[in-house]
Write a protein that holds these residues in place. Structure first.
Motif, mmCIF file in Angstrom:
data_model
loop_
_atom_site.group_PDB
_atom_site.id
_atom_site.type_symbol
_atom_site.label_atom_id
_atom_site.label_comp_id
_atom_site.label_asym_id
_atom_site.label_seq_id
_atom_site.Cartn_x
_atom_site.Cartn_y
_atom_site.Cartn_z
ATOM 1 N N THR A 1 3.756 5.915 -5.360
ATOM 2 C CA THR A 1 3.838 6.118 -6.808
ATOM 3 C C THR A 1 2.742 7.061 -7.297
ATOM 4 O OG1 THR A 1 2.480 4.177 -7.321
ATOM 5 C CG2 THR A 1 4.879 3.867 -7.232
ATOM 6 N N ARG A 2 1.652 7.122 -6.603
ATOM 7 C CA ARG A 2 0.561 8.027 -6.994
ATOM 8 C C ARG A 2 0.871 9.473 -6.642
ATOM 9 N NH1 ARG A 2 -4.751 6.313 -4.760
ATOM 10 N NH2 ARG A 2 -5.541 7.775 -6.295
ATOM 11 N N TRP B 1 2.451 1.640 -3.468
ATOM 12 C CA TRP B 1 1.430 2.040 -4.445
ATOM 13 C C TRP B 1 1.031 3.498 -4.232
ATOM 14 C CZ3 TRP B 1 -3.950 3.029 -3.658
ATOM 15 C CH2 TRP B 1 -4.674 3.187 -4.843
ATOM 16 N N TYR C 1 0.819 -1.210 0.000
ATOM 17 C CA TYR C 1 0.000 0.000 0.000
ATOM 18 C C TYR C 1 0.855 1.263 0.000
ATOM 19 C CZ TYR C 1 -3.399 3.522 1.302
ATOM 20 O OH TYR C 1 -4.165 4.649 1.312
#
Length: 178
Positions: free
Chosen positions: A133-134, A130, A127
């Motif tokens: 990276t956003r 992820w 999490y």
């Protein structure tokens, strides 16, 4: 939680600041923003309270049972909300992880079930990666920057993602000390 005092206080400060920003987000005119922010504020402040170094304050057993009840209720609410919004599945995992850690502390066992701790560590590591990276800026094609109004502090998606990233990192730190 257990661990060194200085990193514990840094975790307390990070989680409390995240909870405070989530309270600010609750003033958003966007309903979904307000709904998600409430649960995230609870998580931020709850994590801050649980992260106070044990060398400073060792809560009595009933306090850990209280955390278990509060986060158990939050997990049930997230389960209910997940029927219409898949994002709440993450809130369900987070609240359940808090229940798990509080229950371990209430038992006086300073470690949880290794397999479950490992699964939660893998989940929160994925999490965090992820979510991180956003946060990487992406160029918006065809946007000239004219005529748009700056978003209010409570409605800025990059700040919301940064808060979620902070809480994910905090959860990793807390699980590592369990």
């Amino acid at each position: 939680m257990h661990g060194a005092s200085s990193p514990g206080w840094l975790l307390v400060a990070l989680c409390a600041a995240t909870g405070a920003y989530c309270l600010l987000r609750m003033r958003s005119p966007v309903e979904e923003q307000r709904r998600a922010a409430g649960g995230e504020a609870l998580m931020g402040f709850g994590m801050a309270a649980m992260a106070v170094p044990a060398t400073v304050l060792t809560p009595p057993r009933w306090a850990w049972l209280g955390y278990t009840a509060v986060f158990g209720a939050a997990a049930l609410r997230a389960l209910w909300a997940a029927r219409t919004c898949p994002h709440h599945l993450h809130h369900l995992v987070g609240a359940s992880a808090m229940v798990y850690m509080a229950a371990a502390m209430a038992r006086g066992a300073h470690s949880g079930v290794p397999v479950l701790t490992g699964v939660l560590l893998v989940y929160f590591t994925a999490y965090v990666l992820w979510t991180g990276t956003r946060l990487v800026p992406v160029a918006v094609a065809g946007h000239e920057g004219g005529g748009t109004r700056a978003a209010r502090w409570g409605d800025r998606p990059e700040l919301s993602r940064a808060c979620r990233l902070s809480m994910g990192i905090g959860m990793l730190a807390m699980l590592l000390t369990l």
